[in-house]
Write an enzyme that holds these catalytic residues in place. Structure first.
Site, short mmCIF file in Angstrom:
data_model
loop_
_atom_site.label_atom_id
_atom_site.label_comp_id
_atom_site.label_asym_id
_atom_site.label_seq_id
_atom_site.Cartn_x
_atom_site.Cartn_y
_atom_site.Cartn_z
N THR A 203 0.85 -1.20 0.00
CA THR A 203 0.00 0.00 0.00
C THR A 203 0.88 1.24 0.00
O THR A 203 2.09 1.16 -0.27
CB THR A 203 -1.00 -0.03 1.19
OG1 THR A 203 -1.93 1.05 1.03
CG2 THR A 203 -0.30 0.10 2.54
N ASN A 204 0.31 2.41 0.26
CA ASN A 204 1.08 3.65 0.29
C ASN A 204 0.58 4.52 1.44
O ASN A 204 -0.27 4.09 2.22
CB ASN A 204 0.98 4.37 -1.06
CG ASN A 204 -0.46 4.67 -1.43
OD1 ASN A 204 -1.14 5.41 -0.73
ND2 ASN A 204 -0.95 4.04 -2.49
N ARG A 205 1.07 5.75 1.50
CA ARG A 205 0.85 6.58 2.70
C ARG A 205 -0.44 7.40 2.66
O ARG A 205 -0.67 8.23 3.53
CB ARG A 205 2.02 7.55 2.87
CG ARG A 205 3.34 6.86 3.08
CD ARG A 205 4.46 7.90 3.16
NE ARG A 205 5.77 7.29 3.09
CZ ARG A 205 6.40 6.74 4.13
NH1 ARG A 205 5.82 6.73 5.32
NH2 ARG A 205 7.59 6.22 3.98
#
Ligand code: PMT
Length: 405
Positions: A203-205
């Site tokens: 995933t990412n931030r």
């Protein structure tokens, strides 16, 4: 325009006199509504002399052929509360209506602007922050306080914004009110999660804050909003929410909602790659990940767009920010790209603030300096509204390039 100027009891009430004068000078019909505490700071006679109407006495008074506690709010085109004390914000958030100002705030359907003013310790108290967050979710607009001298000789954050700032923000808000009425807006938000196995994801931030702020602003401006989100944040009131997890889920949800949309805003951080063959069971040992590209949702939207539909993409960059965004704008065939330098302080992932440059396919360029994500949302929607009105959106001749996200 009929404006109710609410004044609650803080030392900044003296600055509300200037707010009143400026609104009247701008040609508006102003009624000042004072709380009992406000009357201890500034006399009723001052507002009665400057405003268009005398200051109403209280809840039980007759007003323009009706009862003041509902009539003032019902007839208002805009309500400005300056100063808004911690107590007033708490009573407004709780839905209380035990004086004329709080009753007016409950009875109005007009846009409401609150201008908090209080000591730093109160401003930073979680109760105040939560009350403001509640009000923001309900569409109330906040003109945040600045820093400077406070009552009692103290200094710090909590000083009410200057009258010129308040009047400019209030009039801009009112011009936006209902300008997306009758439109269907689809907004994506959050970072997608791509399964490695049933336990782990890539995933990412992204928190979803920017996308949720856009959905909230669009709904406040009268749009019917579908928010396609992977975020666990509480969604804004009055929007249809579709929860998704992966890029594939988001692709399907956007594809279902977009054909009837007038506007699609892709604020989500969609993963560019995903594991090609996610394991059906929990992996033990070091896995060897083979990745494949995810579907490019924005490019698909551009190639299937219907006439008049406005498409907005985002670009999250860390270097050559504007040049990269300009290439993205051309490659993806959208009307607007909003680029944020996600390495800049206070901008991008997970912050409550953002700093962006908006680029238009028509050559439009505007920098939005560091401000709340809600204000960024309104700046983007101003450009969307301009393009809907002009009817000048792109055609489906986008150039798809899968080499860069
Ligand atoms: O959610 P927050 O914590 O508030 O943070 C906000 C944000 C930084 C996520 C937001 O402001 C932002 O920049 N969103 C876009 C992030 C991103 O994925 O940028 P990108 O440059 O990789 O993608 C460009 C555009 O293509 C984006 O509109 C993206 O939604 C879209 N895209 C990307 C990949 C893909 N497979 N399909 C897409 O449609």
């Amino acid at each position: 325009m009929r404006i109710v100027l609410g004044v609650s009891g803080g030392i900044a009430a003296y600055k509300a006199v200037e707010v009143c004068r400026r609104l009247v000078d701008a040609g508006h019909e102003v009624t000042a509504v004072l709380t009992d505490a406000a009357r201890r700071f500034v006399g009723e006679a001052t507002f009665s002399a400057l405003a268009t109407h005398p200051v109403p006495e209280g809840l039980w008074q007759r007003w323009e052929g009706g009862i003041a506690h509902t009539r003032l709010g019902q007839r208002a085109d805009l309500v400005v509360v300056a100063p808004a004390t911690a107590d007033l914000l708490a009573r407004y958030a709780a839905g209380m209506a035990d004086d004329l100002l709080s009753a007016t705030l409950l009875a109005t359907r007009a846009p409401v602007v609150v201008c908090p003013a209080m000591h730093t310790e109160m401003w930073e108290h979680p109760a105040v922050a939560e009350n403001l967050a509640t009000l923001c979710r309900r569409g109330v607009h906040v003109v945040p306080p600045g820093s400077g001298r406070l009552a009692g000789g103290d200094e710090g954050v909590g000083r009410m914004a200057e009258p010129a700032t308040i009047v400019a923000a209030a009039l801009a808000l009112s011009a936006r009110h209902g300008d997306l009425g009758g439109t269907q807006v689809v907004v994506s938000a959050g970072g997608t999660r791509e399964a490695i196995d049933p336990v782990r994801v890539i995933t990412n931030r992204s928190s979803g804050k920017q996308g949720h702020a856009i959905a909230e602003a669009a709904a406040a401006r009268g749009a019917r909003v579908t928010l396609v989100t992977s975020s666990a944040l509480e969604p804004p009131a009055g929007v249809e929410v579709v929860h998704v997890e992966s890029a594939a889920d988001m692709h399907a949800a956007i594809a279902a909602a977009a054909p009837s949309a007038d506007v699609v805003v892709m604020a989500a951080a969609v993963a560019d790659w995903r594991p090609k063959a996610p394991a059906a069971q929990k992996t033990h040992g070091l896995p060897e990940l083979v990745l494949e590209p995810t579907p490019d949702i924005l490019a698909d939207l551009a190639s299937a767009r219907r006439p008049g539909q406005v498409l907005v993409g985002f670009a999250a960059e860390t270097e050559d920010v504007v040049a990269r965004a300009r290439r993205k704008l051309e490659r993806k065939g959208v009307d607007l790209v909003v680029v944020n330098d996600v390495s800049a302080p206070g901008a991008g992932f997970d912050h409550d603030t953002n700093e962006v440059t908006i680029l238009g396919a028509d050559g439009y360029v505007a920098a939005v300096p560091l401000t709340s994500k809600r204000q960024v949302a309104d700046a983007i929607l101003d450009q969307v509204v301009a393009r809907l009105r002009r009817g000048t959106t792109g055609s489906n001749d986008s150039k798809r390039d899968t080499k860069e996200g």
